[in-house]
Design a protein around this motif. Structure first.
Motif, PDB file in Angstrom:
ATOM      1  N   GLU A  57      32.552  -4.441 -47.299  1.00  0.00           N
ATOM      2  CA  GLU A  57      31.421  -4.501 -47.977  1.00  0.00           C
ATOM      3  C   GLU A  57      30.944  -5.882 -48.027  1.00  0.00           C
ATOM      4  O   GLU A  57      29.588  -6.291 -47.807  1.00  0.00           O
ATOM      5  N   GLN A  58      31.316  -6.779 -48.514  1.00  0.00           N
ATOM      6  CA  GLN A  58      31.263  -8.224 -48.666  1.00  0.00           C
ATOM      7  C   GLN A  58      30.866  -8.692 -47.311  1.00  0.00           C
ATOM      8  O   GLN A  58      29.583  -9.363 -47.020  1.00  0.00           O
ATOM      9  N   GLN A  64      27.596  -7.149 -45.992  1.00  0.00           N
ATOM     10  CA  GLN A  64      26.343  -7.576 -46.760  1.00  0.00           C
ATOM     11  C   GLN A  64      26.015  -9.040 -46.250  1.00  0.00           C
ATOM     12  O   GLN A  64      24.505  -9.435 -46.759  1.00  0.00           O
ATOM     13  N   SER A  65      26.796  -9.509 -45.647  1.00  0.00           N
ATOM     14  CA  SER A  65      26.452 -11.145 -45.267  1.00  0.00           C
ATOM     15  C   SER A  65      25.487 -10.824 -43.796  1.00  0.00           C
ATOM     16  O   SER A  65      25.153 -12.111 -43.437  1.00  0.00           O
ATOM     17  N   GLU A  77      36.079  -5.724 -49.376  1.00  0.00           N
ATOM     18  CA  GLU A  77      36.210  -6.770 -48.654  1.00  0.00           C
ATOM     19  C   GLU A  77      35.232  -6.458 -47.407  1.00  0.00           C
ATOM     20  O   GLU A  77      34.659  -7.414 -47.010  1.00  0.00           O
TER      21      GLU A  77
END
Ligand code: WCA
Length: 556
Positions: free
Chosen positions: A461-462, A465-466, A459
């Motif tokens: 990491e997502q 990455q944004s 969660e």
């Protein structure tokens, strides 16, 4: 660890023919599976056999000192159930979101919703608006119960949000309706196979999961908890419990039911603070505290507790995360008369799996105790899937009537990965010793435990990455004496971008509940990955953490 050759399988409860561990506790009998009863019927039937008078305090608000005796709790439960059913028109299978800190209203609300077949879905009040939106999307509630400090974050629901700290809610519980004390639920009477609760658990994929628990599951755990109380022996006066654990996670959720069944007095603290807890122990003569390991760590610190009279304290039940042996040793030295009972449980098994019981067992430092009466276990080699004997390490699988019904909205997918022929794969690396004591060594699943809360690296990491300046990122656990583990981000900067540790942490903190915050950051050139693109977390841990830590890398 004991060598396999010296082990008598029977003393470990191990059947060499089926390669299954059986409980060494006395057997437990549950009601017939088709008996039309809810968990509340079961709780109240046990309660009615208690030898304590109805004047016993059921709930105490630690902040105001308000006491609600059992006689009053029952009246409040009946009035509220009536109101929910006949005025708000809630009915069987409706879902109610409950977003409240620990407070005296919550156990009464749980009992009332469960008794009329409404599915209780409790969430963490410190979640963000978008986290709540996800819960709503998952479980489809028609109504929410919240407090004035949390309600503003919730989306609009069909029947709105009721504030449990409002005079209106107080009057729903205390108004004397023309009550037929037997509510006469008729077709709304829940059956044991009905979903009773949806609790939320972090998925390793980063998507939160709604764990469906049935009335039968909850009846099972109340029976388990009762059997522990019976085994522990009769008390001279009712137990006085203080929960530092939240009522919205399985530990606190099931404790709130078992305390009513056993007529325990529960002291409620809306927000944890060590001094507040110790003051409440002294003021209300608390005998038992349910807590996660960080609270034990805080209690053993020199100067942390000396100014309080804690002589009423008999036991601490510690679950939710591992407790270090050095902390246990320090606790025993500081509080020799207090039993430190570790337990192990998980939401998908409706909470308890094993616990240490009594002073003799609590000498088994580091063990999370023996299997509860209704459960069977296997230790499975993660590579070969072979079932292993005592003394060997492998993934713990558990079977019993408390195995959850499935994840909301994912009837096949995830449960198929987790439950194989009725055996629930816990994702924890464990072993049983030659006397049936269970030890949890590590987690096979990719989850971080911060203060006993699950944090999914995926969660975070997502989210990372944004960020426009992040080329790649991975999140791993960083060992921490107090919280157990901290979420630690390894970040690859995009070329030409300026990005520092603080801005990474602030970017994430704005979007998640506080317990999920990134608390350390390292900038790296690349994230090690398998040819299939999977993050090689072990390699990353060695690469990034080993140089930062002075402790042995095996701890990572
Ligand atoms: C008492 C703890 C250990 C510490 O509390 P805390 O000091 O308030 O810290 P928190 O971790 O709650 O809060 C983290 C952050 O949120 C903030 N926060 C905090 N409450 C607020 C607020 N109401 N407003 C706003 N900000 C806030 C808090 O200030 C902090 O912010 P920061 O400054 O960034 O660190 C607390 O974390 C705690 O109870 N953790 C346990 C969690 C828990 O129960 N997990 C169980 C999962 S289920 C399970 O494993 C089952 C096991 C089991 C085992 C055996 C059995 O028999 C049965 C079951």
């Amino acid at each position: 660890m004991a060598a396999t050759t010296t082990i008598n399988p029977e003393s470990a409860g191990f059947n060499p023919a089926t390669k299954t561990f059986h409980s060494l506790r006395p057997p437990i009998h549950l009601p017939q599976e088709d008996a039309p009863i809810s968990v509340v019927d079961y709780v109240l039937s046990i309660r009615s056999a208690s030898r304590w008078p109805d004047s016993t305090a059921a709930l105490i608000d630690s902040a105001t000192g308000q006491r609600i005796p059992y006689s009053d709790l029952l009246k409040r439960h009946k009035s509220l159930s009536y109101y929910l059913q006949h005025v708000l028109k809630l009915s069987r299978h409706d879902v109610a979101l409950v977003i409240c800190p620990n407070c005296v209203q919550v156990p009464i609300l749980y009992l009332s919703l469960l008794s009329i077949g409404v599915v209780v879905s409790p969430g963490n009040p410190v979640s963000t608006g978008s986290e709540f939106a996800r819960l709503v999307e998952l479980s489809g509630p028609t109504i929410a119960f919240a407090t004035s400090s949390t309600a503003y974050k919730l989306p609009k629901l069909r029947l709105g949000t009721i504030l449990v700290d409002s005079p209106e809610f107080e009057s729903m519980m205390t108004h004397t309706f023309d009550l037929d004390l037997n509510l006469g639920l008729g077709p709304t009477q829940p059956s044991q196979s009905d979903v009773a609760a949806i609790l939320y658990s972090s998925g390793t994929t980063g998507r939160i999961k709604g764990v469906m628990l049935t009335h039968r599951n909850l009846i099972g755990v109340v029976a388990l908890c009762r059997s522990s109380a019976v085994a522990a022996g009769e008390r001279a006066s009712p137990a006085v419990l203080l929960y530092t654990v939240p009522l919205f996670h399985v530990f606190g959720f099931i404790y709130s039911l078992k305390s009513v069944a056993l007529m325990e007095t529960v002291v409620m603290m809306p927000r944890f603070g060590l001094d507040g807890m110790l003051k409440a122990v002294e003021e209300f003569g608390v005998t038992d505290v349910a807590m996660a390991p960080p609270v034990v760590v805080a209690m053993v610190k020199p100067g942390s507790s000396e100014r309080y009279d804690l002589s009423s304290l008999k036991s601490l039940v510690v679950g939710a995360a591992p407790l270090g042996k050095d902390v246990i040793a320090a606790f025993k030295a500081k509080f020799p008369a207090v039993e430190l009972a570790q337990g192990y449980g998980l939401t998908e098994l409706t909470g308890p799996v094993s616990r240490v019981l009594g002073p003799k067992e609590s000498k088994k430092w580091g063990s999370v105790g023996r299997l509860y009466g209704l459960l069977e276990a296997r230790i499975v080699d993660p590579e070969t899937q072979e079932f292993l004997p005592p003394g060997k390490q492998g993934e713990l699988w558990v079977k019993g009537p408390t195995t959850f019904k499935g994840y909301v909205g994912d009837p096949e997918g995830t449960i198929d990965n987790m439950v194989i022929n009725e055996w629930l794969r816990t994702g924890d690396l464990c072993y049983f010793d030659d006397q049936g004591f269970l030890y949890v060594l590590d987690r096979l699943k990719e989850l971080i435990k911060y203060n006993g809360y699950q944090v999914a690296p995926a969660e975070l990491e997502q989210l990372l990455q944004s960020h426009p300046c992040v080329a790649d990122a991975a999140v791993i656990p960083y060992p921490d004496e107090e919280a157990g583990q901290l979420p630690f981000a390894c970040v690859v900067r995009r070329p030409g971008c300026i990005l520092d540790e603080r801005s990474v942490m602030e970017f994430v903190a704005k979007q998640v509940a506080p317990y999920k915050k990134i608390r350390r950051v390292a900038f790296v050139n690349s994230i090690p990955k398998s040819p299939a693109g999977k993050i090689l977390r072990k390699d990353l841990r060695k690469m990034v953490l080993a140089p930062l830590l002075t402790t042995s890398s095996s701890k990572l």
